[in-house]
Design a protein around this motif. Structure first.
Motif, short mmCIF file in Angstrom:
data_model
loop_
_atom_site.label_atom_id
_atom_site.label_comp_id
_atom_site.label_asym_id
_atom_site.label_seq_id
_atom_site.Cartn_x
_atom_site.Cartn_y
_atom_site.Cartn_z
N SER A 1 53.55 28.18 13.04
CA SER A 1 54.13 26.85 12.81
C SER A 1 54.96 26.84 11.52
O SER A 1 54.83 27.74 10.68
N LYS A 2 55.79 25.86 11.40
CA LYS A 2 56.64 25.66 10.22
C LYS A 2 57.60 26.82 9.98
O LYS A 2 57.98 27.10 8.85
N GLY A 3 57.97 27.54 11.03
CA GLY A 3 58.94 28.61 10.91
C GLY A 3 58.45 29.87 10.24
O GLY A 3 59.24 30.74 9.90
N LEU A 4 57.14 30.02 10.04
CA LEU A 4 56.59 31.23 9.45
C LEU A 4 56.61 32.34 10.50
O LEU A 4 56.27 32.11 11.66
N GLU A 5 57.02 33.54 10.07
CA GLU A 5 57.25 34.60 11.06
C GLU A 5 56.95 35.98 10.47
O GLU A 5 57.20 36.24 9.31
N LEU A 6 56.40 36.84 11.33
CA LEU A 6 56.19 38.25 11.00
C LEU A 6 56.95 39.11 12.00
O LEU A 6 56.95 38.82 13.20
N ALA A 7 57.60 40.16 11.52
CA ALA A 7 58.20 41.17 12.40
C ALA A 7 57.06 42.10 12.83
O ALA A 7 56.23 42.50 12.01
N VAL A 8 57.01 42.44 14.12
CA VAL A 8 55.92 43.25 14.65
C VAL A 8 56.49 44.55 15.20
O VAL A 8 57.48 44.56 15.93
N SER A 9 55.84 45.64 14.83
CA SER A 9 56.17 46.96 15.34
C SER A 9 54.87 47.57 15.87
O SER A 9 53.89 47.65 15.13
N ALA A 10 54.87 47.99 17.15
CA ALA A 10 53.65 48.51 17.77
C ALA A 10 53.92 49.81 18.49
O ALA A 10 55.02 50.06 18.97
N SER A 11 52.88 50.62 18.58
CA SER A 11 52.93 51.83 19.40
C SER A 11 51.53 52.10 19.91
O SER A 11 50.55 51.63 19.33
N GLY A 12 51.46 52.83 21.01
CA GLY A 12 50.14 53.12 21.55
C GLY A 12 50.17 54.17 22.62
O GLY A 12 51.23 54.64 23.05
N ALA A 13 48.97 54.53 23.06
CA ALA A 13 48.81 55.49 24.14
C ALA A 13 48.93 54.75 25.47
O ALA A 13 48.51 53.61 25.59
N LEU A 14 49.50 55.40 26.45
CA LEU A 14 49.63 54.83 27.78
C LEU A 14 48.26 54.57 28.40
O LEU A 14 47.30 55.27 28.11
N GLY A 15 48.20 53.57 29.26
CA GLY A 15 47.01 53.35 30.05
C GLY A 15 47.01 54.31 31.23
O GLY A 15 48.01 54.96 31.53
N SER A 16 45.89 54.38 31.93
CA SER A 16 45.80 55.23 33.10
C SER A 16 45.05 54.48 34.19
O SER A 16 43.95 53.98 33.95
N GLY A 17 45.65 54.38 35.37
CA GLY A 17 45.03 53.63 36.45
C GLY A 17 44.85 52.18 36.03
O GLY A 17 45.78 51.56 35.55
N ASP A 18 43.63 51.66 36.16
CA ASP A 18 43.39 50.29 35.72
C ASP A 18 42.77 50.22 34.33
O ASP A 18 42.27 49.19 33.91
N GLU A 19 42.81 51.33 33.61
CA GLU A 19 42.29 51.39 32.24
C GLU A 19 43.32 50.85 31.25
O GLU A 19 44.52 51.01 31.43
N ALA A 20 42.84 50.26 30.17
CA ALA A 20 43.70 49.64 29.16
C ALA A 20 44.51 50.68 28.37
O ALA A 20 44.09 51.81 28.21
N CYS A 21 45.68 50.24 27.89
CA CYS A 21 46.44 50.98 26.88
C CYS A 21 45.78 50.70 25.54
O CYS A 21 45.17 49.67 25.35
N THR A 22 45.97 51.60 24.59
CA THR A 22 45.57 51.32 23.22
C THR A 22 46.84 51.04 22.41
O THR A 22 47.95 51.35 22.87
N PHE A 23 46.68 50.46 21.24
CA PHE A 23 47.84 50.26 20.38
C PHE A 23 47.43 50.08 18.92
O PHE A 23 46.28 49.75 18.61
N GLN A 24 48.38 50.32 18.06
CA GLN A 24 48.31 50.02 16.64
C GLN A 24 49.60 49.28 16.32
O GLN A 24 50.66 49.65 16.81
N ALA A 25 49.50 48.23 15.51
CA ALA A 25 50.69 47.44 15.20
C ALA A 25 50.64 47.01 13.74
O ALA A 25 49.58 46.93 13.12
#
Length: 173
Positions: free
Chosen positions: A71-95
């Protein structure tokens, strides 16, 4: 005849509205010492909108950039990377969320977690169901680098969840 058995996938975020919310668990000393079934207090730490573009796949990983708008125009730039998911398993990430302008300039938050897909996954991309993990207050703003803008000390860790924004058309919550 050869079959492609690669079931890896990367998250598809673009063209959707996302809500980011983080929470702090604040157990009293009595609740912290209680049995696992005991309720503990929590406080909403932040809420905003996540806007991001296409994830890019490269050598078993993916990258993604975007913005977290509060709110109030506060903003963060986000940069993320992670390992691919496999099948119905989740991807991981760090941001990393970084304040690049305005009142949040200089702020740094780190996030780590999992991207959960909707199933089925098509053509190596998974439509995102939700994102869940932990957020860590690393640095305050340039004006006060020793404290998180919420007033919490640096090193504070909370939970976060990113879900699709509710729309009248789909009736989601």
């Amino acid at each position: 005849m050869a079959f492609d058995t690669d079931t890896s996938w990367f998250p598809l975020f673009e063209f959707q509205d996302w809500v980011y919310q983080s929470f702090l668990l604040l157990p009293s000393p009595e609740k912290a010492a209680a049995t696992p079934e005991a309720e503990v207090s929590a406080r909403k730490w932040s809420r905003g909108s996540l806007v991001c573009g296409q994830a890019f796949r490269d050598a078993g990983r993916y990258t993604l950039t975007g913005r977290l708008i509060f709110s109030k125009g506060l903003e963060l730039a986000v940069s993320a990377s992670g390992a691919l998911g496999s099948g119905d398993e989740a991807c991981t990430f760090q941001a990393t969320g970084t304040g690049v302008a305005g009142p949040l300039k200089g702020m740094i938050s780190r996030l780590a977690g999992w991207v959960f897909p909707e199933v089925p996954i098509l053509n190596g991309g998974g439509r995102v169901l939700s994102v869940r993990g932990s957020t860590w207050a690393v640095r305050g703003t340039d004006i006060n680098p020793t404290i998180d803008p919420s007033g919490m000390p640096l090193g504070t860790v909370g939970q976060f969840v990113i879900t699709r924004a509710a729309t009248a058309a789909d009736g989601s919550h």
